[in-house]
Design a protein around this motif. Structure first.
Motif, mmCIF file in Angstrom:
data_model
loop_
_atom_site.group_PDB
_atom_site.id
_atom_site.type_symbol
_atom_site.label_atom_id
_atom_site.label_comp_id
_atom_site.label_asym_id
_atom_site.label_seq_id
_atom_site.Cartn_x
_atom_site.Cartn_y
_atom_site.Cartn_z
ATOM 1 N N THR A 283 -10.552 -39.197 36.094
ATOM 2 C CA THR A 283 -9.558 -38.165 35.367
ATOM 3 C C THR A 283 -10.333 -37.357 34.492
ATOM 4 O OG1 THR A 283 -8.975 -39.706 33.497
ATOM 5 C CG2 THR A 283 -7.675 -39.739 35.375
ATOM 6 N N GLN A 284 -11.542 -37.933 33.825
ATOM 7 C CA GLN A 284 -12.227 -36.802 33.134
ATOM 8 C C GLN A 284 -13.005 -35.988 33.923
ATOM 9 O OE1 GLN A 284 -15.043 -39.106 30.657
ATOM 10 N NE2 GLN A 284 -13.550 -40.652 30.087
ATOM 11 N N LYS A 285 -13.464 -36.231 34.965
ATOM 12 C CA LYS A 285 -13.855 -35.379 36.135
ATOM 13 C C LYS A 285 -12.993 -34.286 36.590
ATOM 14 C CE LYS A 285 -16.116 -35.201 40.515
ATOM 15 N NZ LYS A 285 -16.831 -35.826 41.759
ATOM 16 N N LEU A 286 -11.672 -34.600 36.724
ATOM 17 C CA LEU A 286 -10.668 -33.732 37.297
ATOM 18 C C LEU A 286 -10.319 -32.881 36.176
ATOM 19 C CD1 LEU A 286 -8.714 -32.729 39.394
ATOM 20 C CD2 LEU A 286 -7.007 -34.523 38.745
ATOM 21 N N LEU A 287 -10.383 -33.509 34.826
ATOM 22 C CA LEU A 287 -10.010 -32.371 33.634
ATOM 23 C C LEU A 287 -10.969 -31.480 33.626
ATOM 24 C CD1 LEU A 287 -8.332 -32.611 30.903
ATOM 25 C CD2 LEU A 287 -10.351 -33.537 30.116
ATOM 26 N N LYS A 288 -12.370 -31.539 33.908
ATOM 27 C CA LYS A 288 -13.229 -30.508 33.725
ATOM 28 C C LYS A 288 -13.043 -29.531 35.093
ATOM 29 C CE LYS A 288 -16.811 -33.305 31.687
ATOM 30 N NZ LYS A 288 -18.241 -33.953 31.687
ATOM 31 N N GLU A 289 -12.883 -30.060 36.126
ATOM 32 C CA GLU A 289 -12.525 -29.154 37.378
ATOM 33 C C GLU A 289 -11.552 -28.264 37.104
ATOM 34 O OE1 GLU A 289 -11.895 -31.742 40.714
ATOM 35 O OE2 GLU A 289 -14.220 -32.534 40.798
ATOM 36 N N LEU A 290 -10.365 -28.479 36.365
ATOM 37 C CA LEU A 290 -9.290 -27.689 35.894
ATOM 38 C C LEU A 290 -9.461 -26.707 34.918
ATOM 39 C CD1 LEU A 290 -6.374 -30.655 36.296
ATOM 40 C CD2 LEU A 290 -7.051 -28.768 38.019
ATOM 41 N N LYS A 291 -10.683 -27.022 34.264
ATOM 42 C CA LYS A 291 -10.936 -26.356 33.143
ATOM 43 C C LYS A 291 -10.150 -26.095 32.082
ATOM 44 C CE LYS A 291 -14.034 -23.349 36.195
ATOM 45 N NZ LYS A 291 -14.103 -21.870 36.695
ATOM 46 N N VAL A 292 -9.598 -27.537 31.750
ATOM 47 C CA VAL A 292 -8.666 -27.484 30.572
ATOM 48 C C VAL A 292 -9.434 -27.955 29.138
ATOM 49 C CG1 VAL A 292 -6.648 -28.992 29.414
ATOM 50 C CG2 VAL A 292 -6.987 -28.480 31.961
ATOM 51 N N ASN A 293 -9.227 -26.824 28.323
ATOM 52 C CA ASN A 293 -9.888 -27.079 26.936
ATOM 53 C C ASN A 293 -9.037 -27.401 25.709
ATOM 54 O OD1 ASN A 293 -12.344 -26.097 28.080
ATOM 55 N ND2 ASN A 293 -11.642 -24.098 28.001
ATOM 56 N N GLU A 294 -7.544 -27.430 25.921
ATOM 57 C CA GLU A 294 -6.833 -27.674 24.997
ATOM 58 C C GLU A 294 -5.571 -28.417 25.561
ATOM 59 O OE1 GLU A 294 -6.922 -24.512 21.535
ATOM 60 O OE2 GLU A 294 -5.840 -23.977 23.422
ATOM 61 N N VAL A 295 -4.978 -29.558 24.958
ATOM 62 C CA VAL A 295 -3.986 -30.139 25.204
ATOM 63 C C VAL A 295 -2.557 -30.109 24.320
ATOM 64 C CG1 VAL A 295 -5.165 -31.647 26.806
ATOM 65 C CG2 VAL A 295 -4.713 -32.258 24.299
ATOM 66 N N PRO A 296 -1.499 -30.033 24.915
ATOM 67 C CA PRO A 296 -1.129 -30.238 26.328
ATOM 68 C C PRO A 296 -1.134 -28.916 27.081
ATOM 69 C CG PRO A 296 0.945 -30.149 25.001
ATOM 70 C CD PRO A 296 -0.378 -30.232 24.219
ATOM 71 N N THR A 297 -1.721 -28.967 28.180
ATOM 72 C CA THR A 297 -1.832 -27.797 29.205
ATOM 73 C C THR A 297 -0.928 -27.918 30.160
ATOM 74 O OG1 THR A 297 -3.933 -26.911 28.461
ATOM 75 C CG2 THR A 297 -3.213 -26.199 30.767
ATOM 76 N N PHE A 298 -0.067 -27.064 30.609
ATOM 77 C CA PHE A 298 0.867 -27.378 31.975
ATOM 78 C C PHE A 298 0.459 -26.232 32.891
ATOM 79 C CE2 PHE A 298 3.281 -28.647 28.213
ATOM 80 C CZ PHE A 298 3.632 -29.774 28.461
#
Length: 351
Positions: A283-298
Motif C-alpha cells: 500500500t505504501q508503494k501504491l500511495l507513492k504511485e498515486l502521488k498522494v501527499n495529503e490525506v484524506p485524498t479522494f
C-alpha cells in the motif's frame, strides 16, 4: 494528539511509514488483511438487514427483553482491569482483533481543554458529571461491536497510576485503540469522546450501528492489483471514488462515517473503495504511485481512468465534487428515501 483535534488534512510522511507509538512487549509482525469474498459480503449484508427488520417488527415487551439480554452480553464484553500486566494479557488474547482501552478515574474528569479545566477547579462535582456517562457510551458501542475487545482501566490507586505511566496516559479519561499490540490512535479528554469512540471503532474494526459493516459498501484496497480489479468492474455511469487515508490520521477517521453514508445512499451512482496507505509495503508503494501527499485524498475514476481528485475532510465539499463529476458526465443524482421517491413520481406525473 487526539481524534478531537480536527484539521482538514494531514501530510503524508516522506517515508510513508507508520509513526512510532507506545507498544507492549514485542510488536507482532503485521499480517496481511484477509480478503472477503463477494458471497460472504452479501451474506453479512443480508444478516444485517434481517436484524434491522426484526427489531422494527418486535413489540415493546420483546424489545425490552432483547435489550436486557444485550446488556448482559455487553457487561461480559467490557472487562475491568487495574494493572498494565492485565492489559497486556488482553492484548495477547485479542489476536488480530481491535482492543479499545478506556482509562478512567473516579476523582478526575478532564476535558483536554486547559481553559475549561481552570474554570472547573472550584466545582469538582460539575467537572466529574460528564465522565459519569462514559460507562453507558462504552456499553452502547460494545453492543454493536461483538468482535472488538473493550477494556476499562481504573487509574485511581498506585497500580492504576503505574499502568498510566506505562501506557503514556496523561489525561483522564483517555480512549486508546490497539491492534496487534500496537497503539493506533488515542483520544484524550471527555470532550467529543463519544463521537471519537464510535468513529474509531468504525474506522479500525469495520463496525457501525445496527450491525452494519463498512466493508459491505466500501471495498478495501490492499495493492495495485486490487485497485485495477476494482476499477475494471465499474460501469461507466457509476463514478468510482477511492478514499486514500492513513491509519493514524485524525481527518481520515473523522470523514469515514460520511464516506460510509455516501456509499450507502449513492448505490448505483458512485462506488467507493478505501486504501490505507501505510498498511503494508504494497500500500505504501501504491500511495507513492498515486502521488498522494495529503490525506484524506479522494481520487475519482471513470472507465478505469482518473478524472480528478479532492483533498480534505469536508463532507459537503466531497458531496459537491461527486455531484459535479457526475453532472459533467450527464448523470442525474439519485433520489434517496422513500418519501423523496414518492414526491418525484408525483412531480413527473404532473408535468
Amino acid at each position: 494528539m487526539h481524534l478531537g483535534a480536527i484539521t482538514d488534512v494531514q501530510r503524508v510522511p516522506l517515508s510513508s511509514a507508520p509513526r512510532q507509538t507506545h507498544s507492549f512487549s514485542r510488536v507482532l509482525p503485521q499480517r496481511r488483511p484477509q480478503r472477503r469474498s463477494a458471497v460472504r459480503a452479501q451474506g453479512e449484508g443480508a444478516t444485517a438487514d434481517a436484524n434491522i427488520a426484526a427489531k422494527e417488527s418486535e413489540t415493546a415487551e420483546q424489545a425490552l427483553q432483547r435489550r436486557l439480554k444485550e446488556s448482559a452480553r455487553v457487561e461480559e464484553r467490557v472487562s475491568q482491569i487495574f494493572t498494565a500486566e492485565e492489559f497486556q494479557h488482553h492484548l495477547e488474547q485479542a489476536g488480530d482483533n481491535l482492543v479499545v482501552l478506556e482509562v478512567e478515574s473516579n476523582e478526575v474528569c478532564q476535558t483536554g481543554l486547559e481553559e475549561i479545566e481552570h474554570h472547573w477547579k472550584e466545582d469538582k462535582e460539575a467537572s466529574l458529571r460528564p465522565c459519569k456517562k462514559l460507562k453507558h457510551v462504552l456499553q452502547r458501542t460494545a453492543r454493536d461491536s461483538p468482535d472488538v475487545r473493550f477494556v476499562t482501566l481504573e487509574a485511581d490507586g498506585d497500580e492504576g497510576l503505574a499502568a498510566c505511566d506505562t501506557l503514556g496516559i496523561e489525561v483522564l479519561p483517555t480512549i486508546q485503540f490497539w491492534k496487534n499490540k500496537r497503539l493506533l490512535w488515542e483520544h484524550r479528554g471527555v470532550t467529543a469522546l463519544d463521537q471519537d469512540l464510535s468513529e474509531g471503532v468504525l474506522y479500525y474494526a469495520d463496525h457501525a450501528a445496527n450491525g452494519v459493516k463498512a466493508s459491505q459498501y466500501i471495498t478495501d484496497i490492499h495493492n495495485k492489483q486490487d485497485l485495477d480489479t476494482f476499477l475494471s468492474k465499474q460501469d461507466d455511469n457509476v463514478l468510482t471514488v477511492l478514499d486514500v487515508s492513513l491509519r493514524n490520521a485524525g481527518p481520515c477517521i473523522h470523514i469515514f462515517p460520511a464516506v460510509l453514508a455516501l456509499a450507502k445512499n449513492f448505490t448505483g451512482y458512485a462506488h467507493f473503495a478505501r486504501l490505507i496507505g501505510d498498511e503494508s509495503e504494497a500500500t505504501q508503494k501504491l500511495l507513492k504511485e498515486l502521488k498522494v501527499n495529503e490525506v484524506p485524498t479522494f481520487i475519482f475514476y471513470r472507465a478505469g481512468k482518473s478524472t480528478g481528485r479532492h483533498v480534505g475532510s469536508s463532507r459537503a465539499d466531497l458531496i459537491g465534487q461527486i455531484l459535479q463529476q457526475q453532472n459533467a458526465y450527464g448523470v442525474r443524482p439519485p433520489v434517496t428515501g422513500q418519501g423523496a421517491q414518492t414526491t418525484r413520481r408525483k412531480i413527473e406525473r404532473r408535468v
